[in-house]
Design a protein around this motif. Structure first.
Motif, PDB file in Angstrom:
ATOM      1  N   THR A   1       0.847  -1.189   0.000  1.00  0.00           N
ATOM      2  CA  THR A   1       0.000   0.000   0.000  1.00  0.00           C
ATOM      3  C   THR A   1       0.882   1.238   0.000  1.00  0.00           C
ATOM      4  O   THR A   1       1.731   1.393   0.882  1.00  0.00           O
ATOM      5  CB  THR A   1      -0.932   0.014   1.225  1.00  0.00           C
ATOM      6  OG1 THR A   1      -1.714  -1.188   1.217  1.00  0.00           O
ATOM      7  CG2 THR A   1      -1.841   1.227   1.199  1.00  0.00           C
ATOM      8  N   ILE A   2       0.671   2.095  -0.992  1.00  0.00           N
ATOM      9  CA  ILE A   2       1.419   3.336  -1.120  1.00  0.00           C
ATOM     10  C   ILE A   2       0.415   4.478  -1.019  1.00  0.00           C
ATOM     11  O   ILE A   2      -0.593   4.475  -1.725  1.00  0.00           O
ATOM     12  CB  ILE A   2       2.183   3.385  -2.458  1.00  0.00           C
ATOM     13  CG1 ILE A   2       3.100   2.171  -2.577  1.00  0.00           C
ATOM     14  CG2 ILE A   2       2.961   4.685  -2.587  1.00  0.00           C
ATOM     15  CD1 ILE A   2       3.708   1.990  -3.958  1.00  0.00           C
ATOM     16  N   LYS A   3       0.691   5.440  -0.151  1.00  0.00           N
ATOM     17  CA  LYS A   3      -0.249   6.535   0.092  1.00  0.00           C
ATOM     18  C   LYS A   3       0.480   7.878   0.065  1.00  0.00           C
ATOM     19  O   LYS A   3       1.636   7.968   0.461  1.00  0.00           O
ATOM     20  CB  LYS A   3      -0.886   6.414   1.484  1.00  0.00           C
ATOM     21  CG  LYS A   3      -1.586   5.123   1.768  1.00  0.00           C
ATOM     22  CD  LYS A   3      -2.016   5.109   3.222  1.00  0.00           C
ATOM     23  CE  LYS A   3      -2.526   3.750   3.644  1.00  0.00           C
ATOM     24  NZ  LYS A   3      -2.832   3.734   5.092  1.00  0.00           N
ATOM     25  N   ILE A   4      -0.223   8.895  -0.368  1.00  0.00           N
ATOM     26  CA  ILE A   4       0.171  10.273  -0.126  1.00  0.00           C
ATOM     27  C   ILE A   4      -0.735  10.740   1.002  1.00  0.00           C
ATOM     28  O   ILE A   4      -1.953  10.722   0.869  1.00  0.00           O
ATOM     29  CB  ILE A   4      -0.013  11.156  -1.377  1.00  0.00           C
ATOM     30  CG1 ILE A   4       0.929  10.690  -2.487  1.00  0.00           C
ATOM     31  CG2 ILE A   4       0.221  12.626  -1.028  1.00  0.00           C
ATOM     32  CD1 ILE A   4       0.696  11.389  -3.818  1.00  0.00           C
ATOM     33  N   GLN A   5      -0.141  11.123   2.124  1.00  0.00           N
ATOM     34  CA  GLN A   5      -0.920  11.518   3.296  1.00  0.00           C
ATOM     35  C   GLN A   5      -0.665  12.983   3.631  1.00  0.00           C
ATOM     36  O   GLN A   5       0.443  13.478   3.435  1.00  0.00           O
ATOM     37  CB  GLN A   5      -0.530  10.657   4.502  1.00  0.00           C
ATOM     38  CG  GLN A   5      -0.796   9.178   4.289  1.00  0.00           C
ATOM     39  CD  GLN A   5      -0.328   8.340   5.466  1.00  0.00           C
ATOM     40  OE1 GLN A   5       0.743   8.568   6.010  1.00  0.00           O
ATOM     41  NE2 GLN A   5      -1.150   7.381   5.856  1.00  0.00           N
ATOM     42  N   TYR A   6      -1.680  13.641   4.146  1.00  0.00           N
ATOM     43  CA  TYR A   6      -1.523  15.045   4.545  1.00  0.00           C
ATOM     44  C   TYR A   6      -2.418  15.327   5.736  1.00  0.00           C
ATOM     45  O   TYR A   6      -3.360  14.585   6.018  1.00  0.00           O
ATOM     46  CB  TYR A   6      -1.853  15.989   3.383  1.00  0.00           C
ATOM     47  CG  TYR A   6      -3.329  16.119   3.101  1.00  0.00           C
ATOM     48  CD1 TYR A   6      -4.014  17.263   3.492  1.00  0.00           C
ATOM     49  CD2 TYR A   6      -4.050  15.108   2.472  1.00  0.00           C
ATOM     50  CE1 TYR A   6      -5.370  17.392   3.249  1.00  0.00           C
ATOM     51  CE2 TYR A   6      -5.390  15.233   2.237  1.00  0.00           C
ATOM     52  CZ  TYR A   6      -6.048  16.367   2.621  1.00  0.00           C
ATOM     53  OH  TYR A   6      -7.392  16.500   2.400  1.00  0.00           O
ATOM     54  N   ASN A   7      -2.104  16.372   6.454  1.00  0.00           N
ATOM     55  CA  ASN A   7      -2.936  16.809   7.574  1.00  0.00           C
ATOM     56  C   ASN A   7      -2.712  18.286   7.842  1.00  0.00           C
ATOM     57  O   ASN A   7      -1.675  18.844   7.470  1.00  0.00           O
ATOM     58  CB  ASN A   7      -2.645  15.995   8.848  1.00  0.00           C
ATOM     59  CG  ASN A   7      -1.255  16.246   9.374  1.00  0.00           C
ATOM     60  OD1 ASN A   7      -0.280  15.754   8.825  1.00  0.00           O
ATOM     61  ND2 ASN A   7      -1.137  17.025  10.436  1.00  0.00           N
ATOM     62  N   ALA A   8      -3.703  18.898   8.469  1.00  0.00           N
ATOM     63  CA  ALA A   8      -3.575  20.290   8.899  1.00  0.00           C
ATOM     64  C   ALA A   8      -2.679  20.313  10.131  1.00  0.00           C
ATOM     65  O   ALA A   8      -2.765  19.438  10.989  1.00  0.00           O
ATOM     66  CB  ALA A   8      -4.940  20.882   9.226  1.00  0.00           C
ATOM     67  N   GLU A   9      -1.801  21.299  10.206  1.00  0.00           N
ATOM     68  CA  GLU A   9      -0.917  21.394  11.369  1.00  0.00           C
ATOM     69  C   GLU A   9      -1.681  21.831  12.612  1.00  0.00           C
ATOM     70  O   GLU A   9      -1.298  21.501  13.726  1.00  0.00           O
ATOM     71  CB  GLU A   9       0.224  22.363  11.075  1.00  0.00           C
ATOM     72  CG  GLU A   9       1.295  22.355  12.141  1.00  0.00           C
ATOM     73  CD  GLU A   9       2.452  23.263  11.809  1.00  0.00           C
ATOM     74  OE1 GLU A   9       3.543  22.742  11.659  1.00  0.00           O
ATOM     75  OE2 GLU A   9       2.231  24.483  11.701  1.00  0.00           O
ATOM     76  N   SER A  10      -2.772  22.550  12.425  1.00  0.00           N
ATOM     77  CA  SER A  10      -3.567  23.034  13.550  1.00  0.00           C
ATOM     78  C   SER A  10      -5.030  22.705  13.298  1.00  0.00           C
ATOM     79  O   SER A  10      -5.506  22.769  12.172  1.00  0.00           O
ATOM     80  CB  SER A  10      -3.406  24.548  13.694  1.00  0.00           C
ATOM     81  OG  SER A  10      -4.339  25.053  14.630  1.00  0.00           O
ATOM     82  N   SER A  11      -5.730  22.359  14.358  1.00  0.00           N
ATOM     83  CA  SER A  11      -7.168  22.079  14.223  1.00  0.00           C
ATOM     84  C   SER A  11      -8.011  23.310  14.537  1.00  0.00           C
ATOM     85  O   SER A  11      -9.227  23.206  14.673  1.00  0.00           O
ATOM     86  CB  SER A  11      -7.564  20.921  15.138  1.00  0.00           C
ATOM     87  OG  SER A  11      -7.302  21.265  16.490  1.00  0.00           O
ATOM     88  N   ALA A  12      -7.379  24.477  14.640  1.00  0.00           N
ATOM     89  CA  ALA A  12      -8.115  25.713  14.922  1.00  0.00           C
ATOM     90  C   ALA A  12      -9.163  25.952  13.834  1.00  0.00           C
ATOM     91  O   ALA A  12      -8.958  25.611  12.670  1.00  0.00           O
ATOM     92  CB  ALA A  12      -7.147  26.896  14.999  1.00  0.00           C
ATOM     93  N   THR A  13     -10.265  26.527  14.196  1.00  0.00           N
ATOM     94  CA  THR A  13     -11.357  26.798  13.268  1.00  0.00           C
ATOM     95  C   THR A  13     -10.856  27.592  12.065  1.00  0.00           C
ATOM     96  O   THR A  13     -10.168  28.590  12.208  1.00  0.00           O
ATOM     97  CB  THR A  13     -12.479  27.579  13.971  1.00  0.00           C
ATOM     98  OG1 THR A  13     -12.918  26.811  15.096  1.00  0.00           O
ATOM     99  CG2 THR A  13     -13.640  27.821  13.036  1.00  0.00           C
ATOM    100  N   GLY A  14     -11.199  27.113  10.882  1.00  0.00           N
ATOM    101  CA  GLY A  14     -10.839  27.802   9.643  1.00  0.00           C
ATOM    102  C   GLY A  14      -9.439  27.487   9.140  1.00  0.00           C
ATOM    103  O   GLY A  14      -9.046  27.951   8.083  1.00  0.00           O
ATOM    104  N   ARG A  15      -8.674  26.715   9.868  1.00  0.00           N
ATOM    105  CA  ARG A  15      -7.302  26.390   9.439  1.00  0.00           C
ATOM    106  C   ARG A  15      -7.300  25.024   8.756  1.00  0.00           C
ATOM    107  O   ARG A  15      -6.747  24.062   9.267  1.00  0.00           O
ATOM    108  CB  ARG A  15      -6.352  26.415  10.622  1.00  0.00           C
ATOM    109  CG  ARG A  15      -6.262  27.782  11.230  1.00  0.00           C
ATOM    110  CD  ARG A  15      -4.936  27.998  11.855  1.00  0.00           C
ATOM    111  NE  ARG A  15      -4.813  29.410  12.175  1.00  0.00           N
ATOM    112  CZ  ARG A  15      -3.724  30.097  11.934  1.00  0.00           C
ATOM    113  NH1 ARG A  15      -2.703  29.538  11.364  1.00  0.00           N
ATOM    114  NH2 ARG A  15      -3.670  31.359  12.253  1.00  0.00           N
TER     115      ARG A  15
END
Length: 131
Positions: A45-59
């Motif tokens: 399984t090969i994936k490109i993964q990403y996430n927001a650095e902050s869970s603050a509203t609008g970020r």
């Protein structure tokens, strides 16, 4: 979008993990990864993964046009590879060599792919087709 993390994941191992801190939230930023890896004759399984650095509203973090291509290197008449994964820095204003590949290939067109993790910064891919 705001600060985000992105990485290539191959069977649960992350490669080319980068934290991108955009100068302008409306801009799009290029990320790419090149990894040569010996795969066994089993499911992978090969994936490109990403996430927001902050869970603050609008970020929020967004991603578009993600693609993964896996090619069997042994099926190419000539395949050459060099990598250097350790982090180095310089204060020099002259270009410094990081990775070097020297070969005597066939006199034909070649696709050359180079990638580097800029610190701080993002991955950049350069592709040139010329012999």
């Amino acid at each position: 979008s705001y600060d985000f993390d992105i990485q290539l994941d191959i069977d649960g191992t992350s490669y080319s993990s980068v934290n991108v801190e955009p100068a302008y939230t409306a801009n799009r930023y290029l990320w790419g990864a090149v990894k040569r890896i010996n795969l066994t004759a089993a499911s992978h399984t090969i994936k490109i993964q990403y996430n927001a650095e902050s869970s603050a509203t609008g970020r929020n973090a967004g991603i578009a046009h993600a693609r993964i291509v896996a090619l069997r290197a042994d099926l190419f008449n000539n395949n050459y590879y060099a990598e250097s994964e350790n982090r180095v820095t310089t204060t020099s204003t002259s270009y410094q060599d990081k990775t070097t590949l020297t070969q005597t290939p066939l006199a034909q067109d070649h696709l050359i792919i180079g990638s580097a993790n800029n610190i701080p910064g993002i991955f950049k891919i350069v592709a040139i087709s010329k012999n």
